[in-house]
Design a protein around this motif. Sequence first.
Motif, PDB file in Angstrom:
ATOM      1  N   HIS A  47       0.830  -1.207   0.000  1.00  0.00           N
ATOM      2  CA  HIS A  47       0.000   0.000   0.000  1.00  0.00           C
ATOM      3  C   HIS A  47       0.863   1.254   0.000  1.00  0.00           C
ATOM      4  O   HIS A  47       0.598   2.202  -0.751  1.00  0.00           O
ATOM      5  CB  HIS A  47      -0.917   0.017   1.228  1.00  0.00           C
ATOM      6  CG  HIS A  47      -2.113  -0.834   1.082  1.00  0.00           C
ATOM      7  ND1 HIS A  47      -2.105  -2.162   1.367  1.00  0.00           N
ATOM      8  CD2 HIS A  47      -3.375  -0.538   0.674  1.00  0.00           C
ATOM      9  CE1 HIS A  47      -3.297  -2.661   1.145  1.00  0.00           C
ATOM     10  NE2 HIS A  47      -4.094  -1.698   0.718  1.00  0.00           N
ATOM     11  N   VAL A  48       1.854   1.248   0.840  1.00  0.00           N
ATOM     12  CA  VAL A  48       2.715   2.428   0.922  1.00  0.00           C
ATOM     13  C   VAL A  48       3.425   2.657  -0.413  1.00  0.00           C
ATOM     14  O   VAL A  48       3.458   3.784  -0.931  1.00  0.00           O
ATOM     15  CB  VAL A  48       3.734   2.261   2.083  1.00  0.00           C
ATOM     16  CG1 VAL A  48       4.769   3.383   2.058  1.00  0.00           C
ATOM     17  CG2 VAL A  48       3.010   2.225   3.411  1.00  0.00           C
ATOM     18  N   LEU A  51       0.817   3.716  -3.188  1.00  0.00           N
ATOM     19  CA  LEU A  51       0.337   5.090  -3.003  1.00  0.00           C
ATOM     20  C   LEU A  51       1.416   6.088  -3.400  1.00  0.00           C
ATOM     21  O   LEU A  51       1.119   7.109  -4.047  1.00  0.00           O
ATOM     22  CB  LEU A  51      -0.095   5.306  -1.554  1.00  0.00           C
ATOM     23  CG  LEU A  51      -1.427   4.687  -1.158  1.00  0.00           C
ATOM     24  CD1 LEU A  51      -1.664   4.840   0.330  1.00  0.00           C
ATOM     25  CD2 LEU A  51      -2.566   5.307  -1.943  1.00  0.00           C
ATOM     26  N   GLU A  55       0.333   8.402  -6.553  1.00  0.00           N
ATOM     27  CA  GLU A  55      -0.122   9.709  -6.080  1.00  0.00           C
ATOM     28  C   GLU A  55       0.240  10.873  -7.015  1.00  0.00           C
ATOM     29  O   GLU A  55      -0.616  11.743  -7.272  1.00  0.00           O
ATOM     30  CB  GLU A  55       0.416   9.945  -4.670  1.00  0.00           C
ATOM     31  CG  GLU A  55      -0.234  11.069  -3.920  1.00  0.00           C
ATOM     32  CD  GLU A  55       0.556  12.351  -4.048  1.00  0.00           C
ATOM     33  OE1 GLU A  55      -0.091  13.407  -4.042  1.00  0.00           O
ATOM     34  OE2 GLU A  55       1.791  12.306  -4.181  1.00  0.00           O
ATOM     35  N   LEU A  60      -4.079  11.716  -4.317  1.00  0.00           N
ATOM     36  CA  LEU A  60      -4.127  10.779  -3.189  1.00  0.00           C
ATOM     37  C   LEU A  60      -5.403   9.927  -3.204  1.00  0.00           C
ATOM     38  O   LEU A  60      -5.351   8.718  -2.994  1.00  0.00           O
ATOM     39  CB  LEU A  60      -4.013  11.548  -1.868  1.00  0.00           C
ATOM     40  CG  LEU A  60      -3.882  10.700  -0.613  1.00  0.00           C
ATOM     41  CD1 LEU A  60      -2.656   9.800  -0.689  1.00  0.00           C
ATOM     42  CD2 LEU A  60      -3.806  11.582   0.618  1.00  0.00           C
ATOM     43  N   ALA A  61      -6.540  10.536  -3.490  1.00  0.00           N
ATOM     44  CA  ALA A  61      -7.799   9.784  -3.492  1.00  0.00           C
ATOM     45  C   ALA A  61      -7.839   8.758  -4.631  1.00  0.00           C
ATOM     46  O   ALA A  61      -8.269   7.601  -4.437  1.00  0.00           O
ATOM     47  CB  ALA A  61      -8.977  10.736  -3.622  1.00  0.00           C
ATOM     48  N   ALA A  63      -5.275   7.323  -6.145  1.00  0.00           N
ATOM     49  CA  ALA A  63      -4.297   6.275  -5.851  1.00  0.00           C
ATOM     50  C   ALA A  63      -4.844   5.304  -4.806  1.00  0.00           C
ATOM     51  O   ALA A  63      -4.682   4.084  -4.921  1.00  0.00           O
ATOM     52  CB  ALA A  63      -2.992   6.904  -5.369  1.00  0.00           C
ATOM     53  N   ALA A  64      -5.519   5.839  -3.786  1.00  0.00           N
ATOM     54  CA  ALA A  64      -6.102   4.971  -2.752  1.00  0.00           C
ATOM     55  C   ALA A  64      -7.199   4.075  -3.342  1.00  0.00           C
ATOM     56  O   ALA A  64      -7.323   2.904  -2.979  1.00  0.00           O
ATOM     57  CB  ALA A  64      -6.656   5.815  -1.620  1.00  0.00           C
ATOM     58  N   GLY A  65      -7.988   4.590  -4.264  1.00  0.00           N
ATOM     59  CA  GLY A  65      -9.033   3.782  -4.912  1.00  0.00           C
ATOM     60  C   GLY A  65      -8.446   2.660  -5.749  1.00  0.00           C
ATOM     61  O   GLY A  65      -8.956   1.527  -5.733  1.00  0.00           O
ATOM     62  N   VAL A  67      -5.522   1.201  -5.338  1.00  0.00           N
ATOM     63  CA  VAL A  67      -4.952   0.218  -4.401  1.00  0.00           C
ATOM     64  C   VAL A  67      -6.068  -0.617  -3.773  1.00  0.00           C
ATOM     65  O   VAL A  67      -5.929  -1.844  -3.597  1.00  0.00           O
ATOM     66  CB  VAL A  67      -4.093   0.925  -3.332  1.00  0.00           C
ATOM     67  CG1 VAL A  67      -3.685  -0.050  -2.239  1.00  0.00           C
ATOM     68  CG2 VAL A  67      -2.858   1.537  -3.972  1.00  0.00           C
ATOM     69  N   ALA A  68      -7.185  -0.001  -3.443  1.00  0.00           N
ATOM     70  CA  ALA A  68      -8.309  -0.742  -2.859  1.00  0.00           C
ATOM     71  C   ALA A  68      -8.859  -1.772  -3.844  1.00  0.00           C
ATOM     72  O   ALA A  68      -9.201  -2.898  -3.444  1.00  0.00           O
ATOM     73  CB  ALA A  68      -9.409   0.223  -2.440  1.00  0.00           C
ATOM     74  N   ASP A  71      -6.659  -4.697  -3.764  1.00  0.00           N
ATOM     75  CA  ASP A  71      -6.891  -5.490  -2.549  1.00  0.00           C
ATOM     76  C   ASP A  71      -8.088  -6.426  -2.709  1.00  0.00           C
ATOM     77  O   ASP A  71      -8.052  -7.576  -2.290  1.00  0.00           O
ATOM     78  CB  ASP A  71      -7.134  -4.569  -1.350  1.00  0.00           C
ATOM     79  CG  ASP A  71      -5.869  -3.867  -0.890  1.00  0.00           C
ATOM     80  OD1 ASP A  71      -4.774  -4.293  -1.305  1.00  0.00           O
ATOM     81  OD2 ASP A  71      -5.995  -2.907  -0.107  1.00  0.00           O
TER      82      ASP A  71
END
Length: 141
Positions: A47-48, A51, A55, A60-61, A63-65, A67-68, A71
């Motif tokens: 994750h780190v 991101l 990013e 940031l948002a 990139a987080a989506g 990665v999710a 997952d």
Amino acid sequence: MRLLGLLGVAAQAEGLRLRRNMGSVTRRAGWMAGAALFGVVGIGFAHVAALAWLEPRYGLAGAAGIVALGDVALAGILALASRRRRDPVAEEALALRRTMLAAAAARNPMRDAAALALGSAPAPVLGAIAGEAIATWLRRR
């Protein structure tokens, strides 16, 4: 087959089935433990890194989506790897145990004991013994 023989075969079949099922449960637990270990340690580092890499392009948002979604895909693969598999040997052992227990329940232990004591044809011999006992009882009266 005698009653004790039927019960012995049923017990052996049940033992085989339980051993086979324990192997399956152990393998599944191992897969789940591996999935949990990967989920706790590997995903944290991934994750780190993901991101940090995504990013600059997506924010940031975004990139987080992304990665999710990764997952969720990984969780689906691990869940498929841990599913129960068909074991034909365990199924056959269960069928044998059920057959032996049904045969044991259908047996008549008194008839088996008489057959063992009197030979292979107990009915005529038992009839003769019963007739003799009744005749003796009637003579006494």
